[in-house]
Motif scaffolding. Structure first.
Motif, PDB file in Angstrom:
ATOM      1  N   LEU A   1      22.927  17.636  43.330  1.00 17.45           N
ATOM      2  CA  LEU A   1      24.180  18.373  43.519  1.00 17.45           C
ATOM      3  C   LEU A   1      25.278  17.438  44.004  1.00 17.45           C
ATOM      4  O   LEU A   1      26.437  17.532  43.568  1.00 17.45           O
ATOM      5  CB  LEU A   1      23.975  19.519  44.513  1.00 17.45           C
TER       6      LEU A   1
ATOM      7  N   ARG B   1      28.867  16.728  42.044  1.00 20.04           N
ATOM      8  CA  ARG B   1      30.149  16.914  42.718  1.00 20.04           C
ATOM      9  C   ARG B   1      30.923  15.600  42.807  1.00 20.04           C
ATOM     10  O   ARG B   1      32.161  15.573  42.664  1.00 20.04           O
ATOM     11  CB  ARG B   1      29.929  17.496  44.111  1.00 20.04           C
TER      12      ARG B   1
ATOM     13  N   PRO C   1      30.911  23.820  45.078  1.00 22.68           N
ATOM     14  CA  PRO C   1      29.692  23.858  44.256  1.00 22.68           C
ATOM     15  C   PRO C   1      29.526  25.119  43.436  1.00 22.68           C
ATOM     16  O   PRO C   1      28.793  25.118  42.439  1.00 22.68           O
ATOM     17  CB  PRO C   1      28.573  23.716  45.290  1.00 22.68           C
ATOM     18  N   ASP C   2      30.201  26.205  43.817  1.00 17.60           N
ATOM     19  CA  ASP C   2      30.037  27.470  43.103  1.00 17.60           C
ATOM     20  C   ASP C   2      31.270  27.872  42.291  1.00 17.60           C
ATOM     21  O   ASP C   2      31.287  28.947  41.688  1.00 17.60           O
ATOM     22  CB  ASP C   2      29.686  28.595  44.091  1.00 17.60           C
TER      23      ASP C   2
ATOM     24  N   THR D   1      26.631  23.975  40.895  1.00 13.74           N
ATOM     25  CA  THR D   1      25.306  24.412  41.332  1.00 13.74           C
ATOM     26  C   THR D   1      24.383  24.633  40.142  1.00 13.74           C
ATOM     27  O   THR D   1      23.225  24.189  40.142  1.00 13.74           O
ATOM     28  CB  THR D   1      25.413  25.699  42.161  1.00 13.74           C
TER      29      THR D   1
END
Length: 243
Positions: free
Chosen positions: A92, A96, A113-114, A154
């Protein structure tokens, strides 16, 4: 035309190793191209160090030499050396970080992340750039539609993690999972007494094998302990076992 390029396009070109030309340099390159005998020319200035950092494309292999990197320096090797419980977070962080670089952000903290990539500012060119960056880091063959199939960091990280670290569970556990799925999907098990008896007999036989293997392991362990034990340790062991 180049003077009107948006900052995002300039940043993308810079990450690829393309350095802007001054007006004087561009005109001189144009004059040289007009008088040259070659059929196809491109007036472009490169930063060799940046091109190498991103991986020298075949088109530039004859003019920019690639620096050979040790496998120990690659992200995939570092990932493989992490404890299993830390790998998902590492993937992750990679997604990012690369997404932030594509958008020109200073660091991965600017990437939610979402939040969908498209809401964060990704277009088709940025999607290709992110896919290429992740492909270079992980060594995976990634689809061109990666960003659209996995629309947020994610989801993309989960996909990459699954590809990088397939389940390390022993095959026997996978076989048991398949057996459980087969039983749950088996119609008529509730009404068929004979079938239930056969299934129960087989399962008990398997459990017996597991119990025997466990007892054998304990026996081997006890034998090893007793073989090297002092008399006092033997008596202490017997006292403990027969309490």
């Amino acid at each position: 035309m180049a003077a009107r390029l948006p900052e995002e396009a300039r940043a993308r070109m810079a990450r690829g190793g393309v350095v802007p030309l001054t007006g004087e340099q561009a005109l001189a390159a144009f004059d040289a191209a007009v008088t040259a005998e070659d059929a196809a020319l491109a007036a472009v200035r490169f930063d060799p160090a940046r091109v190498r950092a991103g991986g020298v494309p075949p088109l530039l292999a004859s003019v920019i030499t690639a620096e050979r990197r040790s496998a120990r320096d690659t992200w995939a090797e570092r990932y493989a050396g992490l404890p299993p419980k830390e790998r998902a977070a590492a993937v992750l962080h990679l997604v990012r970080t690369e997404a932030a670089a594509v958008l020109g952000h200073p660091g991965p903290d600017r990437i939610d992340p979402d939040r969908p990539f498209t809401d964060a500012g990704f277009d088709s060119l940025a999607a290709v750039e992110l896919s290429n960056a992740l492909r270079a880091a992980t060594g995976l063959a990634l689809p061109a539609t990666l960003l659209f199939d996995r629309p947020d960091p994610t989801a993309m990280a989960a996909y990459l993690h699954e590809r990088l670290a397939p389940s390390a569970a022993p095959p026997v556990l996978g076989a048991l999972d398949q057996a459980g799925a087969a039983l749950s999907g088996l119609s008529g098990l509730e009404a068929d007494d004979d079938l239930r008896k056969q299934v129960r007999t087989k399962l008990r036989a398997l459990l017996t094998q597991v119990d025997e293997a466990e007892r054998a392991g304990r026996t081997d362990d006890v034998a090893g302990r007793l073989r090297d034990a002092t008399p006092d340790e033997v008596f202490a062991f017997l006292d403990q076992e027969f309490k």
